[in-house]
Scaffold this active site. Sequence first.
Site: not given
Length: 313
Positions: A66, A68, A71, A95, A185, A188, A221-222
């Site tokens: 996904a 965008h 990325h 995850q 993130d 992360q 992506s969300r």
Amino acid sequence: MPKLIINRAGAAENATGVPALQLVKMKSGLSKRHLRVIRTLPNLRHAIAELRARQRTVALVPTMGALHAGHFSLVKIAQRRADRIIVSIFVNPTQFAPNEDLSTYPRTWSADLAALMELKADAVWAPSVETMYPEGFATRIVPEGPATVRLEDAFRPHFFAGVATVVAKLLIQCEPDVAMFGEKDYQQLKVVTRLARDLGLRTRIIGAPVVREKDGLALSSRNRYLTPEERAAAPALYRVLKECAGRIRAGGPVEAVLDDGRAAITRAGFALDYLDARNAETLAPLAAPTVEPIRLLVAARIGTTRLIDNLRV
């Protein structure tokens, strides 16, 4: 003319999920390099060995697809850091909690490949779930340190074990010199950086700046889950982060500033998980706000969509 090369076990060439017509269209693109789609570990190892034999450096851009502009920025930064770029596309089931969006997570395989060809990426590592977690798989990495600071881990306790395990596997499989992770993130990024260091992996983890829409919303992506009304409200997260950062830089009391920010996020229509100020390196709570590097981190839900963001003070 560029080609899309599919490496796989067996001869089922139409099992890529990319219609034949789409493959023909992608072959007429502008890239001068072939984009290799690799689906099996033997083929991946062969490709890596070829690159090493030619003394090429390798960068990995791990993704769940996904793709965008965020990325794409990682791929472009990677191209300045290494000779060849591998983009992994794998929606990692470990995850996701049972009540999360694994089944509905956006999957845009054809568009992702077309974009990566335009970007002149060199290979896509697209393993199946069975390749990553074969029958009898029984090993999991449970990180501590920045993974246990009561931010994302407080709301998604399963998350970082899944991330750490899959990232370790990707780094071992692809053997990259560098791997790119976005700062959106942020927790992360810190977990993965600690992971690579603690396991003595050869890979250098590089963080890349958050990419935003013109109104400040961090790309994700969300974001495609948002309704028009929710999308109009979503930039409030970044606005609040900027306001809080400015007040803290000007000497404002951190907790009072954060309380105001939390109230503003709630007024904007969000259900807030957290808005906090942490040490930018360790993610520990602030002990000396006037001298520590500070990162603001936020997570909140609007409608059914959970958004995260962060900003350096």
